[in-house]
Write a protein that holds these residues in place. Structure first.
Motif, mmCIF file in Angstrom:
data_model
loop_
_atom_site.group_PDB
_atom_site.id
_atom_site.type_symbol
_atom_site.label_atom_id
_atom_site.label_comp_id
_atom_site.label_asym_id
_atom_site.label_seq_id
_atom_site.Cartn_x
_atom_site.Cartn_y
_atom_site.Cartn_z
ATOM 1 N N LYS A 1 8.958 -5.057 -1.938
ATOM 2 C CA LYS A 1 8.217 -6.292 -2.344
ATOM 3 C C LYS A 1 7.649 -5.622 -2.926
ATOM 4 C CE LYS A 1 8.970 -8.075 2.627
ATOM 5 N NZ LYS A 1 8.279 -8.118 3.969
ATOM 6 N N GLU A 2 7.181 -7.129 -3.710
ATOM 7 C CA GLU A 2 6.077 -6.572 -4.765
ATOM 8 C C GLU A 2 4.969 -6.433 -4.274
ATOM 9 O OE1 GLU A 2 4.550 -9.390 -8.538
ATOM 10 O OE2 GLU A 2 5.870 -10.112 -7.564
ATOM 11 N N ARG A 3 4.732 -5.304 -4.772
ATOM 12 C CA ARG A 3 3.324 -4.693 -4.401
ATOM 13 C C ARG A 3 2.077 -4.807 -4.837
ATOM 14 N NH1 ARG A 3 1.436 0.199 -2.714
ATOM 15 N NH2 ARG A 3 -0.070 0.738 -3.824
ATOM 16 N N GLY A 4 0.383 -4.805 -3.642
ATOM 17 C CA GLY A 4 -0.531 -5.761 -4.136
ATOM 18 C C GLY A 4 -0.104 -7.778 -3.656
ATOM 19 N N GLN A 5 1.141 -8.064 -3.902
ATOM 20 C CA GLN A 5 0.955 -9.486 -3.576
ATOM 21 C C GLN A 5 1.165 -9.912 -1.883
ATOM 22 O OE1 GLN A 5 3.648 -11.469 -6.105
ATOM 23 N NE2 GLN A 5 3.894 -13.459 -4.830
#
Length: 140
Positions: free
Chosen positions: A79-83
């Motif tokens: 998954k998109e890191r930090g989102q």
């Protein structure tokens, strides 16, 4: 007598401060886990756990599903890191005795009407609180 009273007072204050700081350290560890799972940060998730920790999870095809922490953390790599992914965590309780603790947290998955309840076992290792085991259940 005045000296005795002052000594006793400072001792009690010191005990209270130590107990509070231990609980705050435990909260920090659990919140590190929550942040990692809420913002897709596998390294942050692993930071909260003892490296050989296992998670005991629910699975529709198994009585008990044992997942090593490295595998669990890898689920968040895709998954998109930090989102923010919609997972909201809240610590419900902490019970600590010396160098062990138990904590309970609720994780809500926004938009999916899913609620997880996590029970953590923690141990203070080399001066740091680490999650050594986690059991979880899921409700809709």
């Amino acid at each position: 007598m005045k000296t005795y009273f002052l000594t006793l007072t400072f001792l009690m204050i010191g005990i209270t401060i130590t107990a509070q700081s231990e609980e705050e350290q435990i909260k920090t560890t659990i919140n590190t886990y929550i942040e990692g799972t809420s913002y897709n940060k596998p390294e942050t998730i692993k930071e909260a756990f003892y490296e050989e920790a296992n998670l005991f999870l629910s699975h529709k095809e198994k009585e008990i599903w044992i997942v090593p922490i490295a595998e669990y953390a890898s689920w968040f790599e895709k998954k998109e890191r930090g989102q923010f992914n919609g997972r909201v965590g809240n610590i419900l309780s902490i019970d600590q005795e010396n160098d062990i603790a138990m904590a309970k947290a609720e994780i809500l998955a926004k938009g999916k009407d899913i609620r997880y309840v996590d029970i953590f076992l923690l141990k203070k290792i080399k001066g740091e609180w680490k999650i050594i085991s986690k059991a979880a259940t899921r409700t809709n």
